[in-house]
Design a protein around this motif. Sequence first.
Motif, PDB file in Angstrom:
ATOM      1  N   VAL A 120      61.835  21.484 -32.303  1.00 18.21           N
ATOM      2  CA  VAL A 120      62.899  20.473 -32.141  1.00 18.21           C
ATOM      3  C   VAL A 120      63.899  20.561 -33.296  1.00 18.21           C
ATOM      4  O   VAL A 120      65.110  20.401 -33.085  1.00 18.21           O
ATOM      5  CB  VAL A 120      62.298  19.056 -32.000  1.00 18.21           C
ATOM      6  N   ALA A 121      63.444  20.852 -34.511  1.00 19.00           N
ATOM      7  CA  ALA A 121      64.383  21.035 -35.624  1.00 19.00           C
ATOM      8  C   ALA A 121      65.328  22.201 -35.330  1.00 19.00           C
ATOM      9  O   ALA A 121      66.545  22.111 -35.547  1.00 19.00           O
ATOM     10  CB  ALA A 121      63.623  21.276 -36.926  1.00 19.00           C
ATOM     11  N   ALA A 122      64.772  23.290 -34.819  1.00 17.30           N
ATOM     12  CA  ALA A 122      65.610  24.447 -34.472  1.00 17.30           C
ATOM     13  C   ALA A 122      66.589  24.094 -33.349  1.00 17.30           C
ATOM     14  O   ALA A 122      67.758  24.486 -33.374  1.00 17.30           O
ATOM     15  CB  ALA A 122      64.729  25.626 -34.058  1.00 17.30           C
ATOM     16  N   ALA A 164      68.656  19.691 -40.652  1.00 20.03           N
ATOM     17  CA  ALA A 164      68.106  18.959 -39.508  1.00 20.03           C
ATOM     18  C   ALA A 164      66.591  19.088 -39.554  1.00 20.03           C
ATOM     19  O   ALA A 164      66.072  20.217 -39.569  1.00 20.03           O
ATOM     20  CB  ALA A 164      68.635  19.529 -38.191  1.00 20.03           C
ATOM     21  N   GLY A 165      65.895  17.972 -39.613  1.00 19.32           N
ATOM     22  CA  GLY A 165      64.443  18.099 -39.641  1.00 19.32           C
ATOM     23  C   GLY A 165      63.716  16.779 -39.725  1.00 19.32           C
ATOM     24  O   GLY A 165      64.275  15.711 -39.430  1.00 19.32           O
ATOM     25  N   PHE A 166      62.467  16.879 -40.140  1.00 19.50           N
ATOM     26  CA  PHE A 166      61.532  15.762 -40.089  1.00 19.50           C
ATOM     27  C   PHE A 166      60.934  15.469 -41.464  1.00 19.50           C
ATOM     28  O   PHE A 166      60.692  16.394 -42.248  1.00 19.50           O
ATOM     29  CB  PHE A 166      60.365  16.088 -39.143  1.00 19.50           C
ATOM     30  N   TYR A 167      60.702  14.195 -41.714  1.00 21.62           N
ATOM     31  CA  TYR A 167      59.773  13.761 -42.766  1.00 21.62           C
ATOM     32  C   TYR A 167      58.675  12.969 -42.070  1.00 21.62           C
ATOM     33  O   TYR A 167      58.957  12.155 -41.183  1.00 21.62           O
ATOM     34  CB  TYR A 167      60.478  12.878 -43.797  1.00 21.62           C
ATOM     35  N   ARG A 168      57.418  13.198 -42.456  1.00 20.22           N
ATOM     36  CA  ARG A 168      56.287  12.528 -41.833  1.00 20.22           C
ATOM     37  C   ARG A 168      55.724  11.478 -42.776  1.00 20.22           C
ATOM     38  O   ARG A 168      55.598  11.713 -43.977  1.00 20.22           O
ATOM     39  CB  ARG A 168      55.182  13.533 -41.509  1.00 20.22           C
ATOM     40  N   ARG A 169      55.365  10.328 -42.226  1.00 18.92           N
ATOM     41  CA  ARG A 169      54.835   9.263 -43.072  1.00 18.92           C
ATOM     42  C   ARG A 169      53.381   9.550 -43.429  1.00 18.92           C
ATOM     43  O   ARG A 169      52.548   9.824 -42.560  1.00 18.92           O
ATOM     44  CB  ARG A 169      54.919   7.931 -42.353  1.00 18.92           C
ATOM     45  N   GLN A 170      53.090   9.496 -44.724  1.00 19.90           N
ATOM     46  CA  GLN A 170      51.705   9.585 -45.194  1.00 19.90           C
ATOM     47  C   GLN A 170      51.504   8.441 -46.175  1.00 19.90           C
ATOM     48  O   GLN A 170      51.837   8.571 -47.361  1.00 19.90           O
ATOM     49  CB  GLN A 170      51.439  10.945 -45.849  1.00 19.90           C
ATOM     50  N   GLY A 171      51.027   7.310 -45.658  1.00 21.55           N
ATOM     51  CA  GLY A 171      50.845   6.129 -46.509  1.00 21.55           C
ATOM     52  C   GLY A 171      52.180   5.594 -46.967  1.00 21.55           C
ATOM     53  O   GLY A 171      53.024   5.242 -46.156  1.00 21.55           O
ATOM     54  N   GLY A 222      58.655  17.690 -43.541  1.00 20.38           N
ATOM     55  CA  GLY A 222      58.097  18.383 -42.380  1.00 20.38           C
ATOM     56  C   GLY A 222      58.995  19.543 -41.987  1.00 20.38           C
ATOM     57  O   GLY A 222      59.864  19.955 -42.758  1.00 20.38           O
ATOM     58  N   PRO A 223      58.804  20.063 -40.789  1.00 19.37           N
ATOM     59  CA  PRO A 223      59.627  21.184 -40.335  1.00 19.37           C
ATOM     60  C   PRO A 223      61.109  20.835 -40.312  1.00 19.37           C
ATOM     61  O   PRO A 223      61.492  19.720 -39.940  1.00 19.37           O
ATOM     62  CB  PRO A 223      59.102  21.438 -38.919  1.00 19.37           C
ATOM     63  N   PHE A 224      61.934  21.783 -40.709  1.00 14.72           N
ATOM     64  CA  PHE A 224      63.374  21.554 -40.779  1.00 14.72           C
ATOM     65  C   PHE A 224      64.113  22.879 -40.702  1.00 14.72           C
ATOM     66  O   PHE A 224      63.518  23.950 -40.860  1.00 14.72           O
ATOM     67  CB  PHE A 224      63.755  20.819 -42.071  1.00 14.72           C
ATOM     68  N   VAL A 225      65.426  22.778 -40.514  1.00 16.31           N
ATOM     69  CA  VAL A 225      66.338  23.912 -40.668  1.00 16.31           C
ATOM     70  C   VAL A 225      67.360  23.491 -41.710  1.00 16.31           C
ATOM     71  O   VAL A 225      67.992  22.444 -41.581  1.00 16.31           O
ATOM     72  CB  VAL A 225      67.038  24.251 -39.337  1.00 16.31           C
ATOM     73  N   GLY A 226      67.504  24.277 -42.753  1.00 20.79           N
ATOM     74  CA  GLY A 226      68.450  23.942 -43.813  1.00 20.79           C
ATOM     75  C   GLY A 226      67.947  24.469 -45.137  1.00 20.79           C
ATOM     76  O   GLY A 226      67.001  25.257 -45.178  1.00 20.79           O
ATOM     77  N   ARG A 227      68.584  24.012 -46.210  1.00 20.41           N
ATOM     78  CA  ARG A 227      68.147  24.430 -47.536  1.00 20.41           C
ATOM     79  C   ARG A 227      66.837  23.741 -47.907  1.00 20.41           C
ATOM     80  O   ARG A 227      66.558  22.648 -47.416  1.00 20.41           O
ATOM     81  CB  ARG A 227      69.213  24.072 -48.576  1.00 20.41           C
ATOM     82  N   PRO A 228      66.056  24.351 -48.819  1.00 17.46           N
ATOM     83  CA  PRO A 228      64.852  23.675 -49.299  1.00 17.46           C
ATOM     84  C   PRO A 228      65.186  22.258 -49.761  1.00 17.46           C
ATOM     85  O   PRO A 228      66.251  22.033 -50.349  1.00 17.46           O
ATOM     86  CB  PRO A 228      64.402  24.544 -50.476  1.00 17.46           C
ATOM     87  N   ALA A 229      64.271  21.305 -49.470  1.00 20.10           N
ATOM     88  CA  ALA A 229      64.601  19.886 -49.667  1.00 20.10           C
ATOM     89  C   ALA A 229      63.522  19.165 -50.473  1.00 20.10           C
ATOM     90  O   ALA A 229      62.428  19.693 -50.682  1.00 20.10           O
ATOM     91  CB  ALA A 229      64.771  19.223 -48.305  1.00 20.10           C
ATOM     92  N   CYS A 230      63.846  17.944 -50.881  1.00 19.74           N
ATOM     93  CA  CYS A 230      62.908  17.070 -51.589  1.00 19.74           C
ATOM     94  C   CYS A 230      61.637  16.969 -50.747  1.00 19.74           C
ATOM     95  O   CYS A 230      61.717  16.780 -49.528  1.00 19.74           O
ATOM     96  CB  CYS A 230      63.466  15.674 -51.736  1.00 19.74           C
ATOM     97  N   ASP A 263      71.822  15.877 -41.561  1.00 21.93           N
ATOM     98  CA  ASP A 263      72.839  15.847 -42.618  1.00 21.93           C
ATOM     99  C   ASP A 263      74.039  16.657 -42.160  1.00 21.93           C
ATOM    100  O   ASP A 263      73.890  17.708 -41.510  1.00 21.93           O
ATOM    101  CB  ASP A 263      72.326  16.517 -43.898  1.00 21.93           C
ATOM    102  N   SER A 264      75.228  16.181 -42.546  1.00 23.03           N
ATOM    103  CA  SER A 264      76.457  16.907 -42.213  1.00 23.03           C
ATOM    104  C   SER A 264      77.342  17.072 -43.439  1.00 23.03           C
ATOM    105  O   SER A 264      77.425  16.154 -44.257  1.00 23.03           O
ATOM    106  CB  SER A 264      77.228  16.158 -41.124  1.00 23.03           C
ATOM    107  N   PRO A 265      78.042  18.191 -43.531  1.00 22.98           N
ATOM    108  CA  PRO A 265      79.032  18.337 -44.597  1.00 22.98           C
ATOM    109  C   PRO A 265      80.327  17.587 -44.297  1.00 22.98           C
ATOM    110  O   PRO A 265      81.196  17.523 -45.164  1.00 22.98           O
ATOM    111  CB  PRO A 265      79.272  19.855 -44.639  1.00 22.98           C
TER     112      PRO A 265
END
Length: 160
Positions: A40-42, A54-61, A67-75, A134-136
């Motif tokens: 889905v990110a792709a 474009a991608g996901f962050y997953r909740r852990q507590g 999570g999976p994404f397309v783009g530059r390495p992220a936080c 995210d958009s430029p």
Amino acid sequence: MYDFHPSPGASKTQHYDELVAAADALTAGESDGVANMANVAALLSGWLHSLNWAGFYRRQGDVLVLGPFVGRPACIRIPIGQGVCGTAAAQAGTQIVPDVHAFPGHIACDGDTRSELVVPVMRGGEVIAVIDLDSPLPARFDDEDAGGVERLAALLSERI
Ligand code: SME
């Protein structure tokens, strides 16, 4: 081979109808959430114009984990309540940010980002993940984008 394309000349509503249908086709019957988020990110990255992430962050507590994404390495880890993603998770509500520099506590992962849309993915009344776009371009996202991505999030509730 998967070969999904938006119809040329489609209205914005149709564009999102087709995106959700393509995501449905990509994830139907697949139980692996990471695989589904990756596809889905792709899909998002190619389907929507002017995105740099474009991608996901997953909740852990109490944190969101990359999570999976397309783009530059992220936080990698974002505390619930911090940044645009953490705010969306804390409030269980979509965040449309026309100017990220004006958002208190925005977490800059890619210096090119000017505007952002974050939509929570809910399951059983709990936030389990967020979809982050995210958009430029400034003010890239409007209520129709939010509604379209919310439909996508609803589809993915039991699939990620
Ligand atoms: N800008 C986000 C962090 C994630 S990156 O955009 C990929 C935030 O403020 O939560």
